[in-house]
Motif scaffolding. Structure first.
Motif, short mmCIF file in Angstrom:
data_model
loop_
_atom_site.label_atom_id
_atom_site.label_comp_id
_atom_site.label_asym_id
_atom_site.label_seq_id
_atom_site.Cartn_x
_atom_site.Cartn_y
_atom_site.Cartn_z
N HIS A 199 0.95 -1.04 0.08
CA HIS A 199 -0.04 -0.12 0.11
C HIS A 199 0.92 1.22 0.00
O HIS A 199 1.30 1.82 1.18
CB HIS A 199 -0.92 -0.04 1.31
CG HIS A 199 -1.92 1.13 1.49
ND1 HIS A 199 -3.03 0.95 2.14
CD2 HIS A 199 -2.13 2.54 0.61
CE1 HIS A 199 -3.83 1.92 2.00
NE2 HIS A 199 -3.20 2.82 1.20
N GLU A 228 -6.11 1.95 -4.81
CA GLU A 228 -6.84 2.12 -3.52
C GLU A 228 -8.25 2.78 -3.89
O GLU A 228 -8.44 4.09 -4.24
CB GLU A 228 -6.12 3.00 -2.46
CG GLU A 228 -7.08 3.02 -1.43
CD GLU A 228 -6.25 3.82 -0.27
OE1 GLU A 228 -5.32 4.51 -0.34
OE2 GLU A 228 -6.74 3.86 0.84
N SER A 283 -11.30 0.80 0.38
CA SER A 283 -11.04 1.64 1.67
C SER A 283 -12.36 2.50 1.92
O SER A 283 -13.13 2.65 0.90
CB SER A 283 -10.01 2.71 1.33
OG SER A 283 -8.75 2.28 1.17
N HIS A 315 -12.87 6.39 3.33
CA HIS A 315 -12.30 7.32 3.43
C HIS A 315 -13.30 8.65 4.02
O HIS A 315 -13.11 9.59 4.57
CB HIS A 315 -11.47 8.12 2.54
CG HIS A 315 -10.27 7.29 2.34
ND1 HIS A 315 -9.89 7.01 0.76
CD2 HIS A 315 -9.47 6.66 3.07
CE1 HIS A 315 -8.57 6.32 0.94
NE2 HIS A 315 -8.60 6.07 1.97
N HIS A 364 -6.72 -0.29 6.25
CA HIS A 364 -6.69 0.54 7.60
C HIS A 364 -8.03 0.44 8.12
O HIS A 364 -8.63 1.59 8.49
CB HIS A 364 -6.00 1.80 7.26
CG HIS A 364 -7.02 2.55 6.15
ND1 HIS A 364 -8.13 2.87 6.01
CD2 HIS A 364 -6.36 3.20 5.00
CE1 HIS A 364 -8.37 3.52 4.57
NE2 HIS A 364 -7.10 3.73 4.40
N ASP A 398 1.25 2.43 3.60
CA ASP A 398 0.48 3.86 2.98
C ASP A 398 1.24 5.00 3.09
O ASP A 398 0.89 6.15 3.16
CB ASP A 398 -0.57 3.95 4.21
CG ASP A 398 -1.87 4.48 3.43
OD1 ASP A 398 -1.86 5.09 2.44
OD2 ASP A 398 -2.82 4.46 4.21
ZN LIG Z 1 -6.63 5.00 2.43
#
Ligand SMILES: [Zn+2]
Ligand SMILES: [Zn+2]
Length: 282
Positions: free
Chosen positions: A14, A87, A113, A115, A164, A240
């Motif tokens: 990532h 992502e 993800s 976010h 995450h 990340d």
């Molecule tokens: Zn992210």
């Protein structure tokens, strides 16, 4: 007498290049730094946040990222396996755009993800929300909605890796110091973990919060342990990183955590299939 030495393999699944709006390092810098650090496998997973799909022309951004990775990967191949990734944030907000971007290229790995959360008027990315004055009740509602969105993403969005888990706490606890006890959400978290396993996806241990204001893995160590106890084996590590200096940050601690939970293997993805790597501690 010869002894078998199992080599330590670092796979960072990532990473953002400067094709991402918040990425700072060029692909060339990321590749050079990976080789310096002895990283074996690096996935470039630039952002495609679906709520900005049209205004930020995410399709062109990803086309740029994928084509540069494709051009540079063969040149680095003898020292580094460079993988094509993406992502996708908020994929559940527009399955059509998600399908379109996934159809545009052959990815090695697709990271899913959340976010931004569908909660009342607080639908901006949580990195932009001021959590200082939010009532306890609204904060609780927000986090419940976050875990619902995650569950739906695992259910419906075509991703290989779930990124995450618990990331809003990086802001809520790390920056705004609201001291939310994530154990309050144990049931919701366990439901998401079971679903990750049932759907054959991988859980990511994201190391970007370690050493900063938040100071923990995402998800926390106990959640990684619970995932293992529930039978989860597909696990990836992601720094990340948005700069070359952050590549594979805190991976030694992360591998130690995985080993202490019972994992002897972690994974990278190639052609959207998990490839096992033995966990060898430094
Ligand atoms: Zn992210
Ligand atoms: Zn990211």
């Amino acid at each position: 007498m010869m002894t078998d030495v199992v080599e330590r393999v670092l796979c960072d699944m990532h990473v953002h290049s400067d094709h991402s709006h918040d990425g700072k390092s060029s692909l060339e810098e990321l590749i050079a730094e990976s080789i310096r650090r002895g990283i074996s496998v690096l996935a470039i997973t630039d952002h495609c946040d679906v709520e900005y799909y049209l205004p930020w022309d995410q399709r062109s951004v990803i086309r740029g990222s994928v084509s540069e990775v494709g051009a540079l990967a063969p040149r680095a191949a003898d020292r580094l396996t460079l993988l094509t990734g993406i992502e996708i944030g908020e994929g559940i907000w527009s399955p059509e755009h998600t399908e379109e971007i996934l159809g545009d290229h052959r990815y090695d790995v697709v990271i899913g993800s959340v976010h931004a959360v569908r909660y009342g008027t607080l639908t901006d990315p949580y990195s932009k929300i001021d959590f200082a004055t939010l009532s306890e009740e609204a904060l609780h509602g927000y986090l419940c909605a976050y875990f619902e969105d995650l569950y739906e993403m695992v259910e419906t969005s075509p991703c290989d890796v779930v990124a995450h888990l618990t990331c809003p706490l990086r802001y809520i606890n790390g920056i705004y110091r609201r001291n939310v006890d994530v154990r309050r959400y144990e049931m919701q978290i366990e439901r998401v973990l079971r679903h990750i396993i049932a759907k054959g996806r991988a859980l990511e241990v994201n190391t970007s919060g370690v050493g900063g204001a938040y100071g923990a893995f995402m998800p926390d160590a106990w959640i990684v342990r619970r995932y293992f106890e529930l039978g989860g084996r597909r696990i990836t590590l992601g720094s990340d990183a948005h700069t070359a200096e952050r590549l594979a940050a805190s991976f030694d601690e992360a591998l130690t955590l995985l080993s202490s939970c019972g994992f002897d293997t972690y994974y990278y993805y190639r052609d959207r299939r998990p490839v096992p790597c033995p966990i060898v501690l430094a």
